[in-house]
Design an enzyme around this catalytic site. Structure first.
Site, PDB file in Angstrom:
ATOM      1  N   GLU A 150       0.854  -1.190   0.000  1.00  0.00           N
ATOM      2  CA  GLU A 150       0.000   0.000   0.000  1.00  0.00           C
ATOM      3  C   GLU A 150       0.890   1.240   0.000  1.00  0.00           C
ATOM      4  O   GLU A 150       1.921   1.254   0.656  1.00  0.00           O
ATOM      5  CB  GLU A 150      -0.838  -0.038   1.284  1.00  0.00           C
ATOM      6  CG  GLU A 150      -1.823   1.059   1.436  1.00  0.00           C
ATOM      7  CD  GLU A 150      -2.811   1.075   0.301  1.00  0.00           C
ATOM      8  OE1 GLU A 150      -3.478   0.052   0.092  1.00  0.00           O
ATOM      9  OE2 GLU A 150      -2.924   2.113  -0.375  1.00  0.00           O
ATOM     10  N   ALA A 259      12.212  22.045   1.507  1.00  0.00           N
ATOM     11  CA  ALA A 259      13.157  22.030   2.629  1.00  0.00           C
ATOM     12  C   ALA A 259      12.429  22.461   3.891  1.00  0.00           C
ATOM     13  O   ALA A 259      11.435  23.184   3.834  1.00  0.00           O
ATOM     14  CB  ALA A 259      14.314  22.968   2.342  1.00  0.00           C
ATOM     15  N   CYS A 267       5.956   6.209   8.844  1.00  0.00           N
ATOM     16  CA  CYS A 267       6.468   5.407   7.714  1.00  0.00           C
ATOM     17  C   CYS A 267       7.902   5.728   7.335  1.00  0.00           C
ATOM     18  O   CYS A 267       8.790   4.903   7.536  1.00  0.00           O
ATOM     19  CB  CYS A 267       5.545   5.583   6.515  1.00  0.00           C
ATOM     20  SG  CYS A 267       3.931   4.852   6.807  1.00  0.00           S
TER      21      CYS A 267
HETATM   22  C1  UDX Z   1       4.579   8.267   3.193  1.00  0.00           C
HETATM   23  C2  UDX Z   1       4.597   8.001   1.671  1.00  0.00           C
HETATM   24  O1  UDX Z   1       4.452   9.234   0.979  1.00  0.00           O
HETATM   25  C3  UDX Z   1       3.485   7.025   1.308  1.00  0.00           C
HETATM   26  O2  UDX Z   1       3.535   6.735  -0.079  1.00  0.00           O
HETATM   27  C4  UDX Z   1       3.667   5.753   2.124  1.00  0.00           C
HETATM   28  O3  UDX Z   1       2.652   4.834   1.842  1.00  0.00           O
HETATM   29  C5  UDX Z   1       3.674   6.068   3.616  1.00  0.00           C
HETATM   30  O4  UDX Z   1       4.691   7.036   3.890  1.00  0.00           O
HETATM   31  P1  UDX Z   1       3.145   9.806   4.830  1.00  0.00           P
HETATM   32  O5  UDX Z   1       3.987   9.266   5.931  1.00  0.00           O
HETATM   33  O6  UDX Z   1       1.670   9.917   5.009  1.00  0.00           O
HETATM   34  O7  UDX Z   1       3.364   8.933   3.499  1.00  0.00           O
HETATM   35  O8  UDX Z   1       3.667  11.285   4.542  1.00  0.00           O
HETATM   36  P2  UDX Z   1       4.375  12.085   3.370  1.00  0.00           P
HETATM   37  O9  UDX Z   1       3.414  12.969   2.697  1.00  0.00           O
HETATM   38  O10 UDX Z   1       5.202  11.208   2.513  1.00  0.00           O
HETATM   39  O11 UDX Z   1       5.331  13.023   4.235  1.00  0.00           O
HETATM   40  C6  UDX Z   1       6.326  12.459   5.085  1.00  0.00           C
HETATM   41  C7  UDX Z   1       7.070  13.525   5.814  1.00  0.00           C
HETATM   42  O12 UDX Z   1       7.934  14.229   4.920  1.00  0.00           O
HETATM   43  C8  UDX Z   1       6.220  14.589   6.499  1.00  0.00           C
HETATM   44  O13 UDX Z   1       6.762  14.826   7.790  1.00  0.00           O
HETATM   45  C9  UDX Z   1       6.382  15.795   5.602  1.00  0.00           C
HETATM   46  O14 UDX Z   1       6.238  17.003   6.308  1.00  0.00           O
HETATM   47  C10 UDX Z   1       7.795  15.621   5.092  1.00  0.00           C
HETATM   48  N1  UDX Z   1       8.071  16.261   3.796  1.00  0.00           N
HETATM   49  C11 UDX Z   1       7.386  15.881   2.680  1.00  0.00           C
HETATM   50  C12 UDX Z   1       9.060  17.238   3.707  1.00  0.00           C
HETATM   51  O15 UDX Z   1       9.711  17.592   4.705  1.00  0.00           O
HETATM   52  N2  UDX Z   1       9.331  17.804   2.497  1.00  0.00           N
HETATM   53  C13 UDX Z   1       8.671  17.443   1.356  1.00  0.00           C
HETATM   54  O16 UDX Z   1       8.984  17.991   0.298  1.00  0.00           O
HETATM   55  C14 UDX Z   1       7.665  16.459   1.457  1.00  0.00           C
END
Ligand code: UDX
Length: 440
Positions: A150, A259, A267
């Site tokens: 998933e 950034a 995850c």
């Molecule tokens: C992630 C994956 O995107 C998803 O495909 C997988 O199934 C589960 O893990 P999620 O944990 O819901 O999903 O969050 P995501 O949107 O990926 O963001 C993860 C973290 O990265 C957040 O803390 C977010 O703030 C941070 N982030 C994201 C950044 O710091 N910079 C970015 O450009 C994008």
């Protein structure tokens, strides 16, 4: 079709509900009776946009129910495993207790199905090799095992489940079993496949690796831009312009180049660690040494935010009042697992400041679980008389704050924008000292 989903956390509850939305008859199984009761009353145990309505509709429509009793899976032809695989207490590896318990609980209830093969379908994120191990256990029953990872993001969980970028099946090695299993899963996802969502088939190991490889790539992209932010800070350059400029290159793309204080959640952090641990077991740890650096860069953004706050407060946290906007690891979620915002708030409070934290969704949960923390109802309440404000989770409510109005309530107008979402010029014009990440 009749479907069961074992594990009704974030992934399982959303998956079960979306399967009902596709027209299937679904039972969700979870060991937590409180959660099962809540779900059966049509209420979500977590904050997820669009999920409550869907859950309530499917529960009241009669196609979806939840239970603590494995025996209730008896009619199902397809059993999804959607339990968590958190980081283990002892080290980096994933804790497989819940997956093993789910499979063990399910096996006695796996029976022949009149409409074709019974399937056990793994959705949890697991160390490569898990599916082969579980297939051997399931082998004694009438069911086949398929691995179908998933990719849902919190905040977009329903959309990502119903219209994913791709569907991947890790199928058994025996060609007949593979064909029959693939056909059953195709029937589950008929409408999604008809809508043109790409479907790939693979062996177990490839399907398992697709998930951790995707999350490792995303984590690497974020740490890459955060490393560039460090270079920008050392040179006076602007990482937001840099990200936009490199993102125009199709081969790089603009997404996941924001950034800030880095990635958190249930995850990405634990998945890259579990991947490193598994590579070590497989004798190929060098292949993933770079993920250690990805992890280090990510953690360093949190430390850097605390150090900047310390400097802005004149070298001491003692007696200072600090407002923290955000507690969840990302907006549109109340999930605080491995949250950069909460981590930074804890570190600042631990060094003697009075921290007042606020979060539109996670706030009430935080107030309940952490009575030691000062949780405010909104940004204005949190920022009242503050010596410093930190924006650490980019909720719309915080991005839309009026700098002039907020200035009225603080003791000292200085802000750290840990997600680079505010307009520096507007905040400075309103009298604030503005600090972003990797931007002047
Ligand atoms: C992630 C994956 O995107 C998803 O495909 C997988 O199934 C589960 O893990 P999620 O944990 O819901 O999903 O969050 P995501 O949107 O990926 O963001 C993860 C973290 O990265 C957040 O803390 C977010 O703030 C941070 N982030 C994201 C950044 O710091 N910079 C970015 O450009 C994008």
């Amino acid at each position: 079709m009749h479907i069961s989903v074992i594990g009704c956390g974030y992934l399982g509850a959303v998956h079960a509900t979306c399967m009902a939305e596709l027209g299937h008859d679904v039972v969700g199984i979870d060991v937590d009776a409180g959660k099962v009761d809540l779900l059966n009353s049509g209420k979500a145990p977590f904050h997820e946009p669009g999920f409550d309505e869907l859950l309530a509709r499917q529960v009241s429509g009669g196609r979806l129910r939840f239970s603590t009793d494995y025996a209730d899976v008896r009619d199902a032809q397809v059993h999804f495993i959607a339990v968590g695989t958190p980081q283990s207490e002892e080290g980096y590896a994933a804790d497989m207790t819940y997956v093993d318990a789910a499979v063990a609980g399910l096996i006695p209830h796996l029976v022949e199905h009149p409409d074709g093969p019974t399937l056990v379908v793994g959705k949890s994120t697991v160390p490569v090799g898990t599916a082969a191990r579980l297939a051997a256990q399931v082998g004694g029953s009438p069911a086949h095992l398929v691995w179908n990872p998933e990719f849902l993001r919190e905040g977009f969980a329903v959309q990502d489940t119903l219209t994913p970028d791709r569907i991947i099946y890790g199928l058994p090695g025996d060609p007949d079993a593979a064909e029959a299993s693939g056909a059953v899963l195709d029937a589950v996802y008929t409408s999604m496949l008809a809508a043109g969502i790409p479907r790939l088939t693979a062996d177990y190991a490839t399907a398992e690796l697709v998930k951790v490889a995707a999350n490792s790539f995303l984590a690497t992209k974020i740490s890459f831009i955060n490393a560039m932010a460090e270079l920008c800070e050392a040179t006076g350059a602007d990482v937001t312009v840099l990200a936009e400029a490199i993102g125009h290159d199709d081969r790089i793309g603009p997404k996941f180049l924001r950034a800030g204080v880095g990635f958190g959640g249930g995850c990405l952090p634990k998945d890259i660690r579990a991947f490193m641990a598994r590579a070590g077991e497989l004798g190929v740890d060098q292949a993933l040494t770079f993920l250690r650096e990805v992890d280090t860069i990510n953690t360093r953004r949190r430390t850097a935010a605390v150090e900047l706050a310390h400097r802005l407060l004149g070298g001491t946290f003692s007696g200072k009042r600090v407002a923290v906007l955000g507690a969840a690891f990302k907006p549109d979620s109340d999930d605080m697992r491995n949250s950069p915002a909460l981590d930074i708030a804890n570190a600042i409070a631990g060094q003697g400041a009075r921290v007042i934290i606020t979060d539109p969704a996670a706030g009430p949960k935080l107030a309940k679980s952490r009575p030691d923390m000062d949780v405010a109802a909104d940004a204005f309440e949190a920022a009242k008389d503050a010596d410093l404000v930190l924006l650490l989770t980019e909720w719309r409510q915080f991005r839309d704050l009026d700098p002039a109005e907020l200035r009225e309530v603080v003791a000292s107008p200085q802000i750290i924008d840990g997600r680079n979402v505010l307009d520096p010029a507007a905040w400075r014009a309103a009298g604030w000292t503005y600090h972003g990440v990797g931007r002047p």
